[in-house]
Scaffold this motif. Structure first.
Motif, mmCIF file in Angstrom:
data_model
loop_
_atom_site.group_PDB
_atom_site.id
_atom_site.type_symbol
_atom_site.label_atom_id
_atom_site.label_comp_id
_atom_site.label_asym_id
_atom_site.label_seq_id
_atom_site.Cartn_x
_atom_site.Cartn_y
_atom_site.Cartn_z
ATOM 1 N N VAL A 117 -0.084 -8.772 4.418
ATOM 2 C CA VAL A 117 1.354 -8.676 4.673
ATOM 3 C C VAL A 117 1.879 -9.948 5.324
ATOM 4 O O VAL A 117 3.041 -10.000 5.740
ATOM 5 C CB VAL A 117 1.685 -7.451 5.558
ATOM 6 N N LYS A 174 4.319 -2.689 8.585
ATOM 7 C CA LYS A 174 4.615 -3.482 7.383
ATOM 8 C C LYS A 174 3.751 -3.043 6.214
ATOM 9 O O LYS A 174 4.239 -2.933 5.073
ATOM 10 C CB LYS A 174 4.367 -4.963 7.692
ATOM 11 N N TRP A 175 2.485 -2.771 6.450
ATOM 12 C CA TRP A 175 1.570 -2.338 5.406
ATOM 13 C C TRP A 175 2.037 -1.011 4.808
ATOM 14 O O TRP A 175 2.028 -0.819 3.596
ATOM 15 C CB TRP A 175 0.171 -2.206 5.991
ATOM 16 N N ILE A 177 5.153 0.242 4.931
ATOM 17 C CA ILE A 177 6.434 0.057 4.258
ATOM 18 C C ILE A 177 6.225 -0.504 2.857
ATOM 19 O O ILE A 177 6.839 -0.043 1.876
ATOM 20 C CB ILE A 177 7.343 -0.879 5.085
ATOM 21 N N ASN A 178 5.362 -1.501 2.735
ATOM 22 C CA ASN A 178 5.111 -2.132 1.433
ATOM 23 C C ASN A 178 4.522 -1.161 0.422
ATOM 24 O O ASN A 178 4.706 -1.329 -0.792
ATOM 25 C CB ASN A 178 4.187 -3.331 1.594
ATOM 26 N N ARG A 179 3.810 -0.145 0.894
ATOM 27 C CA ARG A 179 3.173 0.821 -0.006
ATOM 28 C C ARG A 179 3.947 2.126 -0.105
ATOM 29 O O ARG A 179 3.460 3.094 -0.686
ATOM 30 C CB ARG A 179 1.740 1.093 0.467
ATOM 31 N N ASP A 180 5.144 2.177 0.485
ATOM 32 C CA ASP A 180 5.987 3.370 0.469
ATOM 33 C C ASP A 180 5.299 4.577 1.095
ATOM 34 O O ASP A 180 5.570 5.722 0.717
ATOM 35 C CB ASP A 180 6.432 3.702 -0.965
ATOM 36 N N THR A 244 10.846 -5.322 11.139
ATOM 37 C CA THR A 244 9.586 -5.338 10.412
ATOM 38 C C THR A 244 9.795 -5.215 8.910
ATOM 39 O O THR A 244 9.004 -5.746 8.118
ATOM 40 C CB THR A 244 8.671 -4.199 10.911
ATOM 41 N N ALA A 245 10.857 -4.534 8.501
ATOM 42 C CA ALA A 245 11.140 -4.403 7.072
ATOM 43 C C ALA A 245 11.561 -5.727 6.455
ATOM 44 O O ALA A 245 11.411 -5.927 5.243
ATOM 45 C CB ALA A 245 12.235 -3.356 6.848
ATOM 46 N N THR A 248 7.881 -10.809 8.864
ATOM 47 C CA THR A 248 6.441 -10.583 8.919
ATOM 48 C C THR A 248 6.035 -10.183 10.331
ATOM 49 O O THR A 248 6.792 -10.418 11.289
ATOM 50 C CB THR A 248 5.663 -11.840 8.507
#
Length: 301
Positions: A117, A174-175, A177-180, A244-245, A248
């Protein structure tokens, strides 16, 4: 991510640093002898109740099983940091703890690279190192006012474990959020992490602190806890989750370097006789690091 959202994330984190920096004087005027872990659990409970109506508005506020597990890990990070901080408070010097805390943004960057991320580039680590040097400069200037010397013992070791925990919090966010896996709503993410973290901190407090400790709270103590719960917990963690959304983990945690700078300005406003040249090098380095961080994200957004 749009330029506007990145700019708002940075502005939000500037407000975050201001709120966190102003929270320390409020903590300092509370009655002595109150159980710190139970107080933190109460703060998190107040923050969670305040965020509940906002969290419920999100269509995806109810986490799936994997999302709930990730929220639990994020709550464990919060519990780990606050538990380590309070345990080490009387076993480590202020200078040692301040020195260890400057590693948090660099740790978050390293964890972010490992988790995929964070981009593996030279610019952000150099900015973080510059900010760390500035924060260390302020820590050593504060030590001249009686903050204690630099040492490394069991208290420092436990506190460094807490630093690892708090550095991991934005990386997990972050991890997810990126993976929903987590809600798209910053309020929902903040609610679940604070609620679960508060439960864990409360359990720890009930095991190591007297259960009747909160009964010694005065009315002014309660008002301060409500203020800290709303402004220094609900608002600050919401601002962090919102940032964070867009940013980084390394960039988000870099704003921790501004907290001692805000505390320094408050000290100078209330005790101008404390102003001295020892504060200048660290202050300049922090300001330069923040300017470079803002310019870099604006240029690459």
């Amino acid at each position: 991510m749009s330029v506007v959202s990145v700019r708002r994330a940075h502005l939000g984190m500037l407000l975050w640093a201001l709120l966190v920096g102003l929270s320390f004087p409020a903590v300092g005027v509370m009655s002595e002898g109150l159980p710190p872990l139970q107080l933190t659990a109460l703060r998190f409970a107040i923050a969670s109740l305040a965020l509940w109506p906002l969290a419920r508005r999100a269509g995806d506020w109810r986490p799936a099983r994997r999302g709930l597990l990730l929220y639990a890990l994020m709550g464990l990070c919060l519990a780990g940091f606050f538990g380590a901080m309070f345990w080490a408070a009387h076993r480590a010097t202020a200078l040692s703890m301040a020195t260890l805390y400057v590693t948090v943004p660099l740790l978050a960057f390293a964890f972010g690279v490992a988790a995929g991320v964070e981009r593996l580039a030279w610019r952000l680590p150099l900015i973080l190192a510059l900010g760390a040097c500035g924060a260390l400069g302020l820590a050593f200037a504060e030590a001249r006012n009686g903050g204690g010397g630099l040492q490394f013992g069991s208290g420092e070791l436990v506190f460094f474990g807490g630093c690892l925990s708090t550095a991991l919090y934005p990386v997990l966010s972050k991890w997810g959020i990126n993976r929903d896996w987590l809600s798209a709503s910053a309020a929902a993410r903040t609610f679940w992490s604070l609620a679960l973290g508060g439960v864990l901190i409360g359990v720890a407090g009930s095991l190591v602190e007297p259960l009747a400790g909160l009964a010694w709270m005065t009315g002014s103590d309660l008002l301060l806890v409500v203020y800290l719960g709303l402004c220094s917990s609900a608002m600050t963690f919401w601002l962090m989750q919102r940032a964070t959304a867009a940013l980084t983990p390394g960039a988000v945690t870099a704003y921790g370097y501004l907290v001692p700078f805000v505390s320094m300005l408050l000290l100078f406003a209330t005790q101008p006789e404390q102003i001295g040249w020892a504060w200048l090098p660290g202050s300049v380095l922090i300001v330069v690091a923040m300017v470079l961080l803002l310019r870099g994200d604006r240029a690459t957004a």
